[in-house]
Design an enzyme around this catalytic site. Structure first.
Site: not given
Ligand code: DON
Length: 306
Positions: A61, A64, A188, A240, A258
């Protein structure tokens, strides 16, 4: 600074409570939770690093922030038709607000918002072209042509796409996505699968330290106003439903992923990247947050003062 980072990395290596490695993307579940890296890049070109700061990891993420920057460059303020700029107070992959708010995601950092940003970047182009542009943009930001997509991570996430596919279909049902859902989420997933190490990530954040200019390369990336606004979004939404806690403990604009990475910006001072794969219950790096808390305590870099 080097002594401080060595000290922090030493303490983090010994920590016994390390959080849980993300397992909903199987490829990420294999990463060794014992790792910890930290890097600090300053506008005068210095880079300090300790621990596993040169080990690549999946930025997830954190990407982003780069996608948002690219989208604003293409669409300017009209981007805000498609995505809001309020904290969500909900988990990163939550769907509940979308129904109440007619498919417009709260902010560009929750998954729904990031999917809307990808849709905005695509502007009729095929995923391949969009991904090539995204990668060259992140390489430009980091001033490092070695950055790459980890296709195994992207494929692994695609196999478990249902949550993100639901978000995308839900937005599509409200007429909010312009492109084919599979193409948008495929793009994405690759965006999230950029591999970087802490040194590269800290360098990529430098433009947010100095009012939109990467002073090391001497290039303006965005206007000062845009840099300020991206930093404010990172502060309010970058973790978040843990954004309040992160502001409380660290006091810097930050974006987590993540994969266990966090990019944090100390305006006018430094760009900081930390990485430790174990996550807290919200999905943010447990030791990464603790390390930033220690760094800020020692340096007085919180935007809220010493
Ligand atoms: O879309 C997802 O779930 C992952 N590609 C990215 C989510 C993420 O990194 C949330 N962060 N803490």
């Amino acid at each position: 600074m080097q002594d401080l980072l060595n000290d922090i990395a030493g303490k983090m290596k010994l920590a016994t409570e390390r959080g849980e490695v993300a397992n909903y993307i199987p490829q990420l579940a294999h990463v060794d939770p014992q790792q910890f890296g930290i890097a600090v890049a300053t506008p005068d070109g210095q880079v300090f690093a300790a621990g596993d700061a040169r080990e690549p990891f999946s930025i997830q993420s954190i990407s982003k922030v780069f996608a948002l920057t690219l989208a604003l460059g293409k669409q300017g303020d009209s981007l805000w038709q498609y995505v809001g700029r309020e904290p969500s107070g909900d988990p990163f992959n939550s769907i509940v607000q979308l129904e109440h708010e007619s498919g417009k995601p709260r902010n560009p950092f929750i998954n729904a918002g990031a999917i809307a940003v990808v849709d905005a970047i695509m502007m009729g182009h095929e995923p391949k072209e969009v991904l090539a542009e995204l990668l060259s943009f992140v390489r430009f930001l980091a001033n490092d042509d070695r950055l790459y997509f980890d296709h195994e991570v992207a494929a692994s996430e695609l196999e478990h796409k249902h949550r993100n596919a639901s978000l995308a279909h839900f937005m599509k049902a409200f007429g909010r996505l312009h492109h084919d859902v599979d193409k948008v989420i495929g793009t994405y997933f690759h965006q999230c699968a950029v591999a970087m190490n802490c040194v590269q990530l800290a360098q990529a954040g430098l433009f947010l330290v100095s009012d939109g200019v990467n002073q090391v390369t001497g290039t303006r990336v965005v206007s000062a106003q845009r840099a300020r606004r991206i930093n404010s979004l990172m502060m309010m939404c970058g973790h978040y439903d843990g954004s309040g806690e992160f502001a409380f403990r660290v006091g810097l604009p930050g974006k987590s992923g993540v994969g266990g990475g966090i990019l944090a910006i100390a305006p006018a001072r430094a760009s900081i990247a930390v990485w430790s794969p174990g996550l807290d219950n919200i999905g943010n790096s447990l030791l990464g947050t603790r390390a930033l808390e220690m760094l800020v305590q020692e340096t007085g870099w919180s935007v809220f003062g010493h």
